[in-house]
Every structure is written in structure tokens, then in C-alpha cells.
Write a protein that holds these residues in place. Structure first.
Motif, PDB file in Angstrom:
ATOM      1  N   ALA A  95       0.826  -1.207   0.000  1.00  0.00           N
ATOM      2  CA  ALA A  95       0.000   0.000   0.000  1.00  0.00           C
ATOM      3  C   ALA A  95       0.858   1.254   0.000  1.00  0.00           C
ATOM      4  CB  ALA A  95      -0.907   0.002   1.226  1.00  0.00           C
ATOM      5  N   GLU A  96       0.293   2.320  -0.543  1.00  0.00           N
ATOM      6  CA  GLU A  96       0.955   3.619  -0.530  1.00  0.00           C
ATOM      7  C   GLU A  96       0.690   4.370   0.763  1.00  0.00           C
ATOM      8  OE1 GLU A  96       0.016   5.841  -4.013  1.00  0.00           O
ATOM      9  OE2 GLU A  96       0.735   4.278  -5.345  1.00  0.00           O
ATOM     10  N   SER A  97      -0.368   3.965   1.470  1.00  0.00           N
ATOM     11  CA  SER A  97      -0.695   4.624   2.731  1.00  0.00           C
ATOM     12  C   SER A  97      -1.365   3.610   3.650  1.00  0.00           C
ATOM     13  CB  SER A  97      -1.634   5.807   2.499  1.00  0.00           C
ATOM     14  OG  SER A  97      -2.928   5.345   2.134  1.00  0.00           O
ATOM     15  N   GLU A  98      -1.447   3.967   4.917  1.00  0.00           N
ATOM     16  CA  GLU A  98      -2.126   3.080   5.863  1.00  0.00           C
ATOM     17  C   GLU A  98      -3.614   2.977   5.549  1.00  0.00           C
ATOM     18  OE1 GLU A  98      -1.085   2.703   9.835  1.00  0.00           O
ATOM     19  OE2 GLU A  98       0.925   3.514   9.560  1.00  0.00           O
ATOM     20  N   LEU A  99      -4.196   4.050   4.998  1.00  0.00           N
ATOM     21  CA  LEU A  99      -5.607   4.009   4.619  1.00  0.00           C
ATOM     22  C   LEU A  99      -5.835   2.978   3.514  1.00  0.00           C
ATOM     23  CD1 LEU A  99      -8.519   5.015   4.729  1.00  0.00           C
ATOM     24  CD2 LEU A  99      -7.857   6.826   3.139  1.00  0.00           C
ATOM     25  N   ASP A 100      -4.976   2.974   2.493  1.00  0.00           N
ATOM     26  CA  ASP A 100      -5.091   1.970   1.426  1.00  0.00           C
ATOM     27  C   ASP A 100      -5.012   0.563   2.014  1.00  0.00           C
ATOM     28  OD1 ASP A 100      -5.181   3.997  -0.438  1.00  0.00           O
ATOM     29  OD2 ASP A 100      -3.152   3.671  -1.188  1.00  0.00           O
ATOM     30  N   ALA A 101      -4.053   0.354   2.902  1.00  0.00           N
ATOM     31  CA  ALA A 101      -3.881  -0.959   3.515  1.00  0.00           C
ATOM     32  C   ALA A 101      -5.119  -1.344   4.317  1.00  0.00           C
ATOM     33  CB  ALA A 101      -2.637  -0.962   4.397  1.00  0.00           C
ATOM     34  N   GLN A 102      -5.677  -0.392   5.036  1.00  0.00           N
ATOM     35  CA  GLN A 102      -6.867  -0.667   5.852  1.00  0.00           C
ATOM     36  C   GLN A 102      -8.060  -1.039   4.983  1.00  0.00           C
ATOM     37  OE1 GLN A 102      -7.028  -0.632   9.411  1.00  0.00           O
ATOM     38  NE2 GLN A 102      -8.868  -1.746   8.860  1.00  0.00           N
ATOM     39  N   LEU A 103      -8.219  -0.361   3.861  1.00  0.00           N
ATOM     40  CA  LEU A 103      -9.330  -0.677   2.961  1.00  0.00           C
ATOM     41  C   LEU A 103      -9.192  -2.081   2.378  1.00  0.00           C
ATOM     42  CD1 LEU A 103      -9.756   2.769   1.208  1.00  0.00           C
ATOM     43  CD2 LEU A 103     -11.322   1.706   2.826  1.00  0.00           C
ATOM     44  N   VAL A 104      -7.972  -2.456   2.003  1.00  0.00           N
ATOM     45  CA  VAL A 104      -7.752  -3.803   1.481  1.00  0.00           C
ATOM     46  C   VAL A 104      -7.966  -4.833   2.587  1.00  0.00           C
ATOM     47  CG1 VAL A 104      -6.005  -5.374   0.549  1.00  0.00           C
ATOM     48  CG2 VAL A 104      -6.265  -3.088  -0.414  1.00  0.00           C
ATOM     49  N   GLN A 105      -7.467  -4.543   3.777  1.00  0.00           N
ATOM     50  CA  GLN A 105      -7.674  -5.467   4.895  1.00  0.00           C
ATOM     51  C   GLN A 105      -9.166  -5.639   5.154  1.00  0.00           C
ATOM     52  OE1 GLN A 105      -6.766  -4.164   8.904  1.00  0.00           O
ATOM     53  NE2 GLN A 105      -6.034  -6.219   9.443  1.00  0.00           N
ATOM     54  N   ASP A 106      -9.919  -4.564   5.146  1.00  0.00           N
ATOM     55  CA  ASP A 106     -11.370  -4.647   5.370  1.00  0.00           C
ATOM     56  C   ASP A 106     -12.050  -5.506   4.305  1.00  0.00           C
ATOM     57  OD1 ASP A 106     -11.073  -3.056   7.606  1.00  0.00           O
ATOM     58  OD2 ASP A 106     -11.864  -1.238   6.640  1.00  0.00           O
ATOM     59  N   LEU A 107     -11.635  -5.359   3.041  1.00  0.00           N
ATOM     60  CA  LEU A 107     -12.176  -6.175   1.959  1.00  0.00           C
ATOM     61  C   LEU A 107     -11.927  -7.651   2.244  1.00  0.00           C
ATOM     62  CD1 LEU A 107     -13.155  -6.655  -1.084  1.00  0.00           C
ATOM     63  CD2 LEU A 107     -10.716  -6.612  -1.605  1.00  0.00           C
ATOM     64  N   LEU A 108     -10.702  -7.968   2.615  1.00  0.00           N
ATOM     65  CA  LEU A 108     -10.351  -9.365   2.857  1.00  0.00           C
ATOM     66  C   LEU A 108     -11.064  -9.917   4.087  1.00  0.00           C
ATOM     67  CD1 LEU A 108      -6.541  -9.195   2.007  1.00  0.00           C
ATOM     68  CD2 LEU A 108      -8.426 -10.000   0.550  1.00  0.00           C
ATOM     69  N   LEU A 109     -11.087  -9.147   5.162  1.00  0.00           N
ATOM     70  CA  LEU A 109     -11.777  -9.598   6.370  1.00  0.00           C
ATOM     71  C   LEU A 109     -13.261  -9.839   6.088  1.00  0.00           C
ATOM     72  CD1 LEU A 109     -10.147  -7.312   9.083  1.00  0.00           C
ATOM     73  CD2 LEU A 109      -9.746  -9.762   8.722  1.00  0.00           C
ATOM     74  N   GLY A 110     -13.855  -8.950   5.294  1.00  0.00           N
ATOM     75  CA  GLY A 110     -15.263  -9.088   4.937  1.00  0.00           C
ATOM     76  C   GLY A 110     -15.537 -10.312   4.086  1.00  0.00           C
ATOM     77  N   SER A 111     -14.497 -10.839   3.444  1.00  0.00           N
ATOM     78  CA  SER A 111     -14.621 -12.040   2.626  1.00  0.00           C
ATOM     79  C   SER A 111     -14.204 -13.293   3.386  1.00  0.00           C
ATOM     80  CB  SER A 111     -13.755 -11.895   1.372  1.00  0.00           C
ATOM     81  OG  SER A 111     -14.203 -10.799   0.608  1.00  0.00           O
TER      82      SER A 111
END
Length: 86
Positions: free
Chosen positions: A7-23
Motif C-alpha cells: 500500500a501507498e498509505s495506511e488508509l489503502d492498507a486498511q481498505l484492502v484489509q477490510d475487503l479481505l476480512l469481509g470475505s
């Protein structure tokens, strides 16, 4: 553990983590402040999203789908996944 997204930022990483956790995929964020804290995840200075080895292929597929979805092109949340996937 396998890195699946840089990720380029912690926000990007958090959004991807949320996507994966939600799946249903357990995902963790490792950045410059925590990199190397776990021996399996070497210190690099990058913000990375990592998953269990057995879930890496599915996680990459979900991230690729997110990056190629039309909603990502609209950037209505001020966020584009233009970071590199592993």
C-alpha cells in the motif's frame, strides 16, 4: 504468512484489509513501525497486507477484482488502488 498487497498509505492498507476480512480471509497490516516483529514477515519499510499462505491466491484474486472494478475508476471515496499487487 504471505504479503498480497503493498500500500501507498495506511488508509489503502486498511481498505484492502477490510475487503479481505469481509470475505472471510484473515489479513494483517505490517508497516514500518511493526515490520519484522514477526519472523515470517521481514522488515522492509513498506506497508503490506499479509494473509495466511493458504489464503494468498484467493486474497490476490479479490484485490485484483477490486482494482479492476468500475467503482475504483470513479474514485468517489478519494481512493484508488494503484499500488502494486504482489
Amino acid at each position: 504468512m504471505t504479503p498480497v498487497y503493498i500500500a501507498e498509505s495506511e488508509l489503502d492498507a486498511q481498505l484492502v484489509q477490510d475487503l479481505l476480512l469481509g470475505s472471510g480471509i484473515t489479513a494483517h497490516i505490517f508497516g514500518p513501525n511493526v515490520a519484522g516483529a514477526i519472523p515470517e514477515v521481514p522488515a522492509t519499510g513498506l506497508i503490506r497486507v499479509v494473509v495466511e499462505d493458504s489464503e494468498a491466491d484467493l486474497a490476490r484474486a479479490l484485490i485484483q477484482h477490486l482494482e479492476s472494478s468500475p467503482a475504483a475508476d470513479e474514485d468517489d471515496a478519494g481512493f484508488l488502488l494503484d499500488s502494486q499487487s504482489l
